[in-house]
Motif scaffolding. Structure first.
Motif, PDB file in Angstrom:
ATOM      1  N   ARG A 107       0.832  -1.206   0.000  1.00  0.00           N
ATOM      2  CA  ARG A 107       0.000   0.000   0.000  1.00  0.00           C
ATOM      3  C   ARG A 107       0.864   1.251   0.000  1.00  0.00           C
ATOM      4  O   ARG A 107       0.525   2.248  -0.650  1.00  0.00           O
ATOM      5  CB  ARG A 107      -0.923  -0.020   1.227  1.00  0.00           C
ATOM      6  CG  ARG A 107      -1.804   1.227   1.367  1.00  0.00           C
ATOM      7  CD  ARG A 107      -2.690   1.450   0.171  1.00  0.00           C
ATOM      8  NE  ARG A 107      -3.448   2.706   0.300  1.00  0.00           N
ATOM      9  CZ  ARG A 107      -3.741   3.498  -0.720  1.00  0.00           C
ATOM     10  NH1 ARG A 107      -3.351   3.181  -1.954  1.00  0.00           N
ATOM     11  NH2 ARG A 107      -4.419   4.601  -0.527  1.00  0.00           N
ATOM     12  N   ALA A 108       1.996   1.228   0.679  1.00  0.00           N
ATOM     13  CA  ALA A 108       2.891   2.391   0.693  1.00  0.00           C
ATOM     14  C   ALA A 108       3.371   2.725  -0.719  1.00  0.00           C
ATOM     15  O   ALA A 108       3.349   3.896  -1.138  1.00  0.00           O
ATOM     16  CB  ALA A 108       4.086   2.125   1.609  1.00  0.00           C
ATOM     17  N   PHE A 109       3.784   1.708  -1.466  1.00  0.00           N
ATOM     18  CA  PHE A 109       4.233   1.962  -2.839  1.00  0.00           C
ATOM     19  C   PHE A 109       3.064   2.417  -3.726  1.00  0.00           C
ATOM     20  O   PHE A 109       3.242   3.244  -4.624  1.00  0.00           O
ATOM     21  CB  PHE A 109       4.897   0.714  -3.419  1.00  0.00           C
ATOM     22  CG  PHE A 109       6.193   0.350  -2.747  1.00  0.00           C
ATOM     23  CD1 PHE A 109       7.173   1.302  -2.536  1.00  0.00           C
ATOM     24  CD2 PHE A 109       6.429  -0.948  -2.296  1.00  0.00           C
ATOM     25  CE1 PHE A 109       8.376   0.981  -1.911  1.00  0.00           C
ATOM     26  CE2 PHE A 109       7.620  -1.280  -1.668  1.00  0.00           C
ATOM     27  CZ  PHE A 109       8.594  -0.313  -1.472  1.00  0.00           C
ATOM     28  N   ASP A 110       1.867   1.909  -3.454  1.00  0.00           N
ATOM     29  CA  ASP A 110       0.689   2.373  -4.201  1.00  0.00           C
ATOM     30  C   ASP A 110       0.449   3.863  -3.967  1.00  0.00           C
ATOM     31  O   ASP A 110       0.116   4.608  -4.905  1.00  0.00           O
ATOM     32  CB  ASP A 110      -0.560   1.595  -3.766  1.00  0.00           C
ATOM     33  CG  ASP A 110      -0.618   0.189  -4.340  1.00  0.00           C
ATOM     34  OD1 ASP A 110       0.153  -0.096  -5.287  1.00  0.00           O
ATOM     35  OD2 ASP A 110      -1.424  -0.619  -3.841  1.00  0.00           O
ATOM     36  N   ILE A 111       0.617   4.308  -2.726  1.00  0.00           N
ATOM     37  CA  ILE A 111       0.399   5.723  -2.403  1.00  0.00           C
ATOM     38  C   ILE A 111       1.388   6.602  -3.154  1.00  0.00           C
ATOM     39  O   ILE A 111       1.023   7.638  -3.729  1.00  0.00           O
ATOM     40  CB  ILE A 111       0.507   5.935  -0.878  1.00  0.00           C
ATOM     41  CG1 ILE A 111      -0.671   5.262  -0.165  1.00  0.00           C
ATOM     42  CG2 ILE A 111       0.567   7.420  -0.534  1.00  0.00           C
ATOM     43  CD1 ILE A 111      -0.489   5.132   1.333  1.00  0.00           C
ATOM     44  N   VAL A 112       2.666   6.192  -3.161  1.00  0.00           N
ATOM     45  CA  VAL A 112       3.666   6.968  -3.900  1.00  0.00           C
ATOM     46  C   VAL A 112       3.317   6.990  -5.389  1.00  0.00           C
ATOM     47  O   VAL A 112       3.376   8.046  -6.045  1.00  0.00           O
ATOM     48  CB  VAL A 112       5.077   6.394  -3.687  1.00  0.00           C
ATOM     49  CG1 VAL A 112       6.103   7.224  -4.459  1.00  0.00           C
ATOM     50  CG2 VAL A 112       5.444   6.366  -2.214  1.00  0.00           C
TER      51      VAL A 112
END
Length: 767
Positions: free
Chosen positions: A141-146
Motif C-alpha cells: 500500500r505504501a508503494f501504491d500511495i507513492v
C-alpha cells in the motif's frame, strides 16, 4: 545493560560552562564512547558491534567519510563513530504503538535529541490526508500511495528525489536510474549543502571535483594546512593521520576562527603515550576572522611570487616554474592579480598580524610537499568557490598537485556522500554520464538540469513541486531558513522518508506522508540470492565493501536497494525494461551495470572483493593530467572578498557540538568547548561582549540581518565568553538554521552561506 529512551524532553535552560579543553580523545573519549554505546546496545552487543566497525570484513561506519588505513586496529573507530553505531544498533524501538500514543502535532514539539533517542523504526507508517497520527501500512500500500501521487503529477519535474550521504553506491545508482527513467534530474542531495563549493572549484581548476590525496600522502607531507575544519569532533580518526605525519616530521598550520582541542593536542587512546601526554599537533595557529581565508591565501601567493622575483629568491624554487610551464594555464593573469594583493586589506579581512602571516610563509617555503585540508569553514560562504580556487592557486604555484605528500584534501562529512555523487546523484549530470546511461539501459534520460536543495525548497514553496521523496537524511533540520523550509514542505502533496530512526522531518509533512523503515549499515541484508553487501566511497576515492552482521531491528524492514526496486516496478510498470526484480535479488548485478556506466569501476565485482577495496583513478594525482576545458590545471583570478560587518553586529558561524553528527544529536554536551547540558549557547569573544554590554551568562535572541529585510530570530541563547576571533560568534545548528536566509548562498555552487551570517544580539525577553 541498555537503558530506556527518555520520556520527556530534557530541560536545557541552564547550561553549565567550564573552561575549554586543550586536548582531544584519550581516556575521557573511551569512557564516553562506551557509556553511550552501552546505554543503547548493552555490554555484549557493544563489544560485538564496535569490533566490526571499519574492518575489512565488517561494516563501514555510518558516520564520517575518513578513509581506513591498510593495517587496522582492532578498535578502528572514534568516539563519534561509536555514537553513530550505537544509535543505529540500539535495542530501543519505535513501534506502531509509539505512533498511536504520539500525534504528529506532539512530535513537532519535540527536540531532535528526544526524537532520535526513541530508537529504530520498525514498520512502514502512513499519515493520511487530514490525519493526526501515523498509522501502520503495508509495503504494497505504501508503494501504491507513492505511485498514485507521482502518476497524478503534471510532469515528472514536480517530483523531488533527495539523497543523504549514508546511501550506499548500489542504492544511489538505482535511485538516480529510477528518477531519470521517470523523467527528471531533480536529485538534490546533502552535497548541495556542504562540499558543492569544493566540487565547483576543483572541477574548474584541476578537472575533477574530488580531493587529490590518499591517506598515505598525509604521512609523507612536509606541511599540512588545516583550514576551516574541526577534525577533533567532525573527523576524529583524522587526528591519527596528523599524529603520524608529525612523527614523520611534518609541520601543521591550523586556520580557524575558534581554537579547537583536537588540533591543539591529540591523546591517541591506542597508544601508551596517548593515554598520558599525547601529541601536540598545531605548530602555528592562525585565528582568522570568518570568511578571511581567500585574502590569506591570496597574500601568501603574492609573497611566494615576491620571493621568486627577488634577487635572493632567484632560482630558489619558490615557484615551481617547470610545473607551471608544463601543466598550468592562466598563470600570467593570476600572477598579476596576486601581486596586487594589499597588506592592509588582508590584515583587515583576516584579523591576523603581519608577523603571523610571515611565519606561515616561512613554513610554506620550507616545505617541498604541502597538503591543504578544509571543510565547511571554507565551503559555506558567498565567496567560497573563489576561496577554494585561491587554495588551488597556492598549491599549483609550488607544484603541489600530482606528487606524493601533496595536494588538495576536501574532507567530506558523511560516509558515502562522495560515492553518491559518483553514482550519478547530481541535478546537473555530465552529458557523458547520460550518454552511458542511455547506451546501457536503452532509454533517453532527461537533459535539462534539475533542482538542487535551495531550488527544491523554492519549488515546494512556490507550488512547482508536489512530491518530496528522501532517501535518508533529515532534510527539514539540515536545510537553511527553517521557517521557509518547513512551510514549503507542508505545501507538498506527499512527503516520503526512507529512514532508520525518527527525526524532525517526519513531523513536518505534506498533505500525506510516509515513513519507510530501512536496514542500517550494521544489519545483515538477506535477499533471494543470499546474503548481500553494499559498497561505499570514502573521502579519498577508495571504494570498499560494507557487510552488516546484526539481525535487522524488525522483520518489516527493507533494504534501500529493495525499496528503490519495488518503487520503480510499481511506478514505472511495464514501461520499464530495467530488470528491477533482478537487481533486488542480487546486488552484484547492480555493480555489473555500474561497471559499464561509470569510468573507474571496470570489473567492479572482482576488484571490490579484494579486502580493503580499490582506489578510483584520479588523473591529476596519478599522472598529472588535468581533464579541464584547457587540458591543463587552471590558475584563476578573482577579486578578494570577505564579509563586511555593520557597527554593533557580529558574524555568526553555525557549527556542531561534540555530541552531534550533522543533524543527529547524541547528547547535550560539548565537552571540548566546556559546554554541558545545553545547546542554546552563543560563543562570543569577551572583548566583543563587553563592547556590546553582554555579560557571560546573559540570555539573548540572535537576529540575522539580510537584504530582504525579513526578521529571522532564534530566541533564548546563553552568552558564553569564548576565545573566538574578534567580530565573530558561533552557535550550534540546526537550532540556528532559522537564521540562514534561503537566498544567501555561495556564488556558482548555490551552497547555503551558513558560516557567515550577520547577526545582532538582543536581550531575551526571559532574561
Amino acid at each position: 545493560m541498555a537503558t530506556k529512551p527518555p520520556k520527556a524532553d530534557p530541560v536545557q535552560d541552564a547550561p553549565q560552562i567550564a573552561e575549554p579543553k586543550h586536548a582531544a580523545a584519550g581516556i575521557p573519549a573511551i569512557g564516553h564512547s562506551l557509556r553511550m554505546a552501552q546505554q543503547q546496545m548493552g555490554v555484549k552487543r557493544t563489544a560485538l558491534t564496535l569490533l566490526r566497525v571499519n574492518q575489512k570484513d565488517g561494516f563501514d561506519c555510518p558516520g564520517c567519510a575518513w578513509p581506513e588505513p591498510e593495517h587496522r586496529h582492532a578498535a578502528e573507530f572514534c568516539e563519534n563513530g561509536a555514537k553513530a553505531v550505537a544509535e543505529e544498533a540500539t535495542l530501543r524501538r519505535v513501534t506502531p504503538e509509539f505512533f498511536a500514543a504520539h500525534p504528529v502535532a506532539d512530535l513537532a514539539t519535540r527536540s531532535g535529541y528526544w526524537l532520535g533517542q526513541q530508537g529504530r523504526l520498525t514498520h512502514p507508517m502512513y499519515l493520511p490526508e487530514g490525519g493526526t497520527h501515523y498509522e501502520p501500512v503495508t509495503w504494497e500500500r505504501a508503494f501504491d500511495i507513492v505511485a498514485e501521487e507521482i502518476t497524478a503529477l503534471g510532469s515528472p519535474d514536480e517530483a523531488l528525489f533527495y539523497t543523504s550521504g549514508r546511501t550506499s553506491n548500489e542504492a544511489a545508482f538505482l535511485y538516480q536510474l529510477f528518477a531519470r527513467e521517470l523523467g527528471t534530474n531533480n536529485l538534490p542531495d546533502c552535497s548541495n549543502m556542504c562540499h558543492e563549493s569544493s566540487g565547483s572549484a576543483l572541477s574548474e581548476t584541476i578537472g575533477i571535483g574530488k580531493g587529490s590525496v590518499l591517506l598515505e600522502d598525509l604521512h609523507k607531507a612536509d606541511l599540512i594546512i588545516v583550514a576551516g575544519q574541526n577534525p577533533g569532533t567532525n573527523h576524529p580518526r583524522m587526528l591519527s593521520a596528523l599524529e603520524k605525519a608529525k612523527a614523520n616530521g611534518a609541520k601543521i598550520i591550523s586556520v580557524n576562527p575558534l581554537p579547537e582541542a583536537g588540533l591543539e593536542r591529540f591523546k591517541n587512546p591506542q597508544t601508551p603515550k596517548g593515554l598520558t601526554a599525547g601529541t601536540a599537533l598545531t605548530d602555528l595557529f592562525l585565528q582568522i576572522r570568518i570568511g578571511g581565508d581567500q585574502a590569506l591565501f591570496r597574500l601568501l601567493n603574492k609573497l611566494i611570487l615576491a620571493e621568486s622575483d627577488s634577487a635572493s629568491g632567484a632560482g630558489s624554487g619558490a615557484v615551481d616554474e617547470e610545473f607551471v610551464r608544463e601543466h598550468t594555464h592562466g598563470y600570467e593573469e593570476f600572477a598579476a592579480t596576486a601581486r596586487a594583493a594589499d597588506w592592509d586589506e588582508t590584515l583587515t579581512a583576516t584579523g591576523l598580524s603581519q608577523g603571523e602571516i610571515e611565519q606561515a610563509l616561512r613554513m610554506v617555503l620550507a616545505s617541498e610537499r604541502t597538503i591543504v585540508c578544509w571543510a565547511m569553514g571554507l565551503t559555506q560562504h558567498k565567496h567560497s568557490v573563489p576561496t577554494i580556487r585561491e587554495v588551488v592557486n597556492f598549491l599549483l604555484l609550488r607544484g603541489n598537485i600530482g606528487r606524493p605528500g601533496a595536494g588538495v584534501c576536501p574532507v567530506r562529512g558523511h560516509s558515502n556522500v562522495q560515492g553518491d555523487r559518483t553514482m550519478g546523484i547530481f541535478e546537473r549530470p555530465a552529458p557523458a554520464f547520460l550518454d552511458a546511461l542511455e547506451k546501457e539501459f536503452g532509454f533517453a534520460p532527461p537533459r535539462e538540469h534539475g533542482y538542487d536543495v535551495v531550488q527544491a525548497i523554492r519549488a515546494l514553496r512556490d507550488g512547482e513541486a508536489k512530491v518530496f521523496f528522501a532517501m535518508g537524511g533529515n532534510f527539514v533540520a539540515a536545510s537553511p531558513d527553517t521557517d521557509v523550509t518547513e512551510a514549503a514542505m507542508r505545501r507538498a502533496r506527499l512527503t516520503v522518508h526512507v529512514s532508520t530512526k525518527l527525526n524532525r522531518s517526519h513531523a513536518v509533512t505534506g498533505a500525506r506522508a510516509l515513513i519507510l523503515p530501512t536496514l542500517g549499515r550494521t544489519e545483515r541484508d538477506l535477499q533471494d540470492s543470499g546474503e548481500q553487501f553494499v559498497t561505499v566511497e570514502d573521502s579519498m576515492g577508495m571504494v570498499h565493501a560494507s557487510r552488516g552482521r546484526l539481525q535487522p531491528a524488525s522483520t518489516h524492514l527493507l533494504s534501500e536497494p529493495a525499496i528503490v526496486c519495488r518503487l520503480a516496478r510499481r511506478v514505472l510498470g511495464d514501461n520499464s525494461k530495467t530488470p528491477w526484480e533482478e537487481f533486488e535479488k542480487d546486488y552484484a548485478t547492480i555493480r555489473d551495470r555500474v561497471s559499464r556506466v561509470i569510468p573507474g569501476f571496470e570489473d567492479f565485482n572482482t576488484r571490490v572483493a579484494h579486502p580493503g577495496g580499490f582506489a578510483l583513478p584520479h588523473a591529476p594525482r596519478d599522472e598529472r593530467r588535468f581533464p579541464t576545458a584547457t587540458g591543463k590545471a587552471n590558475f584563476t583570478a578573482a577579486p578578494v572578498e570577505y564579509p563586511k560587518l555593520p557597527e554593533g553586529r557580529l558574524l555568526l558561524q553555525t557549527l556542531r557540538s561534540h555530541d552531534q553528527y550533522n543533524t543527529t544529536i547524541y547528547g547535550l554536551d560539548d565537552r571540548y568547548r566546556g559546554i554541558k547540558n545545553g545547546r542554546r549557547v552563543v560563543l562570543v569573544n569577551p572583548d566583543d561582549a563587553r563592547a556590546l554590554h553582554l555579560t557571560d551568562g546573559s540570555y539573548v535572541d540572535l537576529v540575522s540581518e539580510w537584504k530582504d529585510g525579513v526578521e529571522r530570530r532564534a530566541p533564548g541563547f546563553r552568552v558564553v565568553h569564548y576565545p573566538t576571533a574578534r567580530g565573530c560568534a558561533a552557535a550550534y545548528y540546526p537550532e540556528t538554521n532559522v537564521l540562514v536566509p534561503l537566498d544567501s548562498t555561495a556564488d556558482t555552487s548555490n551552497t547555503p552561506a551558513s558560516k557567515s551570517v550577520v547577526v545582532r544580539l538582543e536581550q531575551s525577553a526571559t532574561d
